[in-house]
Design an enzyme around this catalytic site. Structure first.
Site, PDB file in Angstrom:
ATOM      1  N   GLY A 191      -9.985   2.202  10.175  1.00  0.00           N
ATOM      2  CA  GLY A 191     -10.994   2.345  10.032  1.00  0.00           C
ATOM      3  C   GLY A 191     -11.931   1.274   9.122  1.00  0.00           C
ATOM      4  O   GLY A 191     -13.069   1.531   8.889  1.00  0.00           O
TER       5      GLY A 191
ATOM      6  N   SER B 206      -9.578   2.305   2.715  1.00  0.00           N
ATOM      7  CA  SER B 206      -8.777   3.072   1.711  1.00  0.00           C
ATOM      8  C   SER B 206      -7.627   2.060   1.190  1.00  0.00           C
ATOM      9  O   SER B 206      -7.048   2.627   0.250  1.00  0.00           O
ATOM     10  CB  SER B 206      -7.780   3.975   2.701  1.00  0.00           C
ATOM     11  OG  SER B 206      -7.123   3.497   3.578  1.00  0.00           O
TER      12      SER B 206
ATOM     13  N   LYS C 159       0.739  -1.015   0.023  1.00  0.00           N
ATOM     14  CA  LYS C 159       0.039   0.047  -0.083  1.00  0.00           C
ATOM     15  C   LYS C 159       0.786   1.227   0.141  1.00  0.00           C
ATOM     16  O   LYS C 159       1.969   1.276   0.778  1.00  0.00           O
ATOM     17  CB  LYS C 159      -1.103  -0.021   1.316  1.00  0.00           C
ATOM     18  CG  LYS C 159      -2.010   1.167   1.296  1.00  0.00           C
ATOM     19  CD  LYS C 159      -2.964   1.048   2.449  1.00  0.00           C
ATOM     20  CE  LYS C 159      -3.887   2.169   2.591  1.00  0.00           C
ATOM     21  NZ  LYS C 159      -4.718   2.005   3.954  1.00  0.00           N
TER      22      LYS C 159
ATOM     23  N   SER D  99      -9.906  -0.285   6.510  1.00  0.00           N
ATOM     24  CA  SER D  99      -9.116  -0.025   5.349  1.00  0.00           C
ATOM     25  C   SER D  99      -8.661  -1.137   4.765  1.00  0.00           C
ATOM     26  O   SER D  99      -8.120  -1.399   3.672  1.00  0.00           O
ATOM     27  CB  SER D  99      -8.211   1.106   5.502  1.00  0.00           C
ATOM     28  OG  SER D  99      -8.768   2.549   5.631  1.00  0.00           O
TER      29      SER D  99
END
Length: 578
Positions: free
Chosen positions: A279, A257, A180, A281
């Protein structure tokens, strides 16, 4: 779309119109500042509306007698400290529990490497070619936003040599892995989804990436992400990024995300990707893209360079196409890191005890049915099937009630907003206005919060932890839907201006915030598909340091559904793609 988007559109259009008039700069400058004032005025209105709609001020109105908990660092029990290291080599040899379409797995690649069918070098070449092909769809997949062929091929060549000499470093030697875009990877730009961070390439790896390299993994590139990790759709209109798209239908969200990581794994570009979950992701995009993701216990996997993120709610974890690979990656990546104090109290070994035992008669599974009702009807239908499936495997299903969920939701959103915003402000004080409108809105909530609000949040965290401690005295795990709704269609204008939908964000993170606020682990696993063929998943949460229980239950649930092949899928072992 929110009013802020229209503000930006109006501002851009007015600026162009004024310039087209070819009048003097004396005319343009006053109008420019007038528009700036109008835009700022509208921004303030939007922020106040978002605070009201999200019920953000609720914690100001109540008295919380508990002391604050700044990080959810829970000491392991004596029994947990005695956990023994699992034999990952034997775990690798067992057959997958996946039915239906067979995604490429770690064991598939290792077997092919060992029997000479292919090599890490050939597979890496296939993966890099597949990444390029994935950008030539009608819509670009945008799973990867950076890749370095020279670096990846060098790692693959070294792994190929180790296989030839019988000197592999681990069971993931030669396995392609995506990282990521908010981790530090030597030679790559750590942009965190923004246009202003990571202007210079990183000089060294963060400890998590260094660990992957030491295990022989092949880092094939940086995956796309929502800006700053503050979003749930995967829509990022920034020039370096773009919209990551769901391999099951490129017209739909990946979730965020870590949307790029989820898309990369689901599309077969790599069997493993690393996400980060502040949260939901990791768990949300894994759910929407039909893969498996784990958010381990807080501190379990090192995050020593997470200076732009939210320290107290963030977790690193792997995302894979099956539970077995997820379990292997979890066990390999867990461990103490002196440069990450939050993880130094963890048990010495990450056990996978009981993983192969799919008879769950020794386990009690808790379900908060009132909580589950926040999900859409089609989600609840598949959730009920999952509960019945576990019951058929011997699990004892009991009803539980998790108290003060609304208070904890607000505590989480304010905590992550404040921590991320202040971290960015500290190093980039003049750049927050460069954020996309949706990110700016969430960041502004954190920026304008009173210290009293943050203090109340940490007191609420204490309560949430104690509630879960009590519940886990009576159940081994808690089952929830993986998301309150399925992936939604990407609006046609999202590419230019992004997307802000507070109600959708709240639905997407509905079942995830509690794990981040309290630090308990959670695993999501596919259990079905909606009428559009888009994946549906469930989440298994367990007590702190009990990831092996969550993985065991998820492994069992994996046998519930016939997995479907995504519309966009590349077989990097046999060099096939769509």
């Amino acid at each position: 779309m929110g009013m802020l988007y229209y503000c930006r559109i109006i501002f851009v259009q007015c600026s162009i119109s004024v310039l087209d008039l070819d009048h003097s700069i004396l005319f343009y400058v006053p109008l420019y500042f007038q528009l700036q004032r109008i835009t700022q005025f509208l921004k303030n209105i939007i922020i106040k509306e978002a605070v009201r709609d999200g019920n953000i001020g609720f914690l100001q109105q109540i008295s919380i007698p508990d002391p604050p908990t700044l990080i959810p660092q829970i000491s392991p029990s004596k029994e947990q400290q005695l956990h023994q290291r699992s034999d990952l080599a034997s775990l690798l040899k067992k057959p997958s529990n996946v039915k239906g379409f067979q995604f490429l797995s770690i064991s598939d690649l290792v077997e092919a490497y060992r029997n000479g069918k292919t090599s890490p070098l050939q597979v890496t070449e296939n993966a890099l070619e597949a990444i390029e092909q994935s950008e030539k769809q009608n819509f670009e997949l945008k799973a990867f936003v950076q890749f370095n062929k020279t670096d990846a091929l060098q790692m693959a060549q070294e792994s190929t040599k180790r296989y030839a000499e019988g000197k592999t470093l681990s069971v993931i030697d030669g396995i392609p892995v995506g990282i990521k875009g908010e981790y530090a990877v030597a030679g790559y730009h750590r942009r965190c989804g923004t246009v202003f961070m990571g202007q210079e390439a990183e000089e060294k790896d963060c400890n998590l990436v260094a660990k992957l390299r030491s295990l022989g993994a092949v880092i094939i590139g940086m995956t796309n992400m929502h800006e700053l990790g503050l979003g749930t759709t995967g829509v990022n209109p920034n020039s370096y990024h773009g919209i990551s798209r769901n391999p099951y239908d490129l017209n739909y969200f990946t979730g965020g995300s870590s949307g790029g990581s989820a898309a990369a794994v689901a599309a077969g570009l790599c069997p493993v990707a690393i996400g980060k979950d502040g949260g939901g992701s990791i768990r949300l995009p894994s759910t929407l893209c039909g893969i498996v993701g784990i958010k381990p216990t807080f501190g379990r996997v090192t995050l020593q360079t997470s200076r732009y993120g939210s320290y107290s709610v963030s977790h690193a974890g792997p995302m894979c196409n099956n539970v077995r690979d997820t379990a292997i990656m979890y066990a390999l990546l867990s461990g103490r890191d002196p440069e990450y104090p939050a993880g130094m109290i963890q048990p010495e070994h990450a056990t996978l005890e009981g993983f192969e035992n799919l008879d769950l008669s020794d386990l009690t599974v808790g379900v908060d049915w009132d909580f589950a009702q926040f999900a859409d009807d089609e989600i609840i239908e598949h959730f009920k099937k999952a509960v019945e499936f576990l019951k058929s495997r011997g699990a004892n299903i009991v009803s539980v009630q998790i108290p003060e969920l609304e208070e904890s939701r607000i505590a989480h959103i304010l905590t992550i907003g404040c921590e991320i915003t202040h971290a960015v402000d500290n190093e980039y004080p003049n750049d927050i206005e460069k954020l996309n409108p949706d990110t700016f809105l969430l960041a502004s909530i954190g920026r304008h919060s009173h210290p009293f609000d943050f203090y109340q949040c940490q007191k609420q965290r204490t309560r949430a932890i104690e509630f879960l401690k009590t519940i886990f005295q009576n159940v081994d795990c808690i089952l929830t839907p993986g998301s309150a709704c399925c992936a939604k269609k990407i609006p046609s204008n999202a590419k230019g201006y992004g997307l802000s939908d507070v109600s959708l964000t709240m639905k997407y993170v509905r079942f995830h915030f509690l794990g981040n606020l309290t630090g308990v682990p959670g695993v999501v696993v596919p259990v079905g598909y909606d009428d559009q063929g888009l994946p549906i998943g469930v989440q298994v949460m367990t007590s702190w340091w009990e990831e092996h229980v969550a993985l065991r239950v998820a492994h069992c649930l994996e046998g519930l559904v016939e997995r479907k092949e995504p519309k966009v899928y590349f077989d990097i072992l046999n060099k096939k793609g769509s």
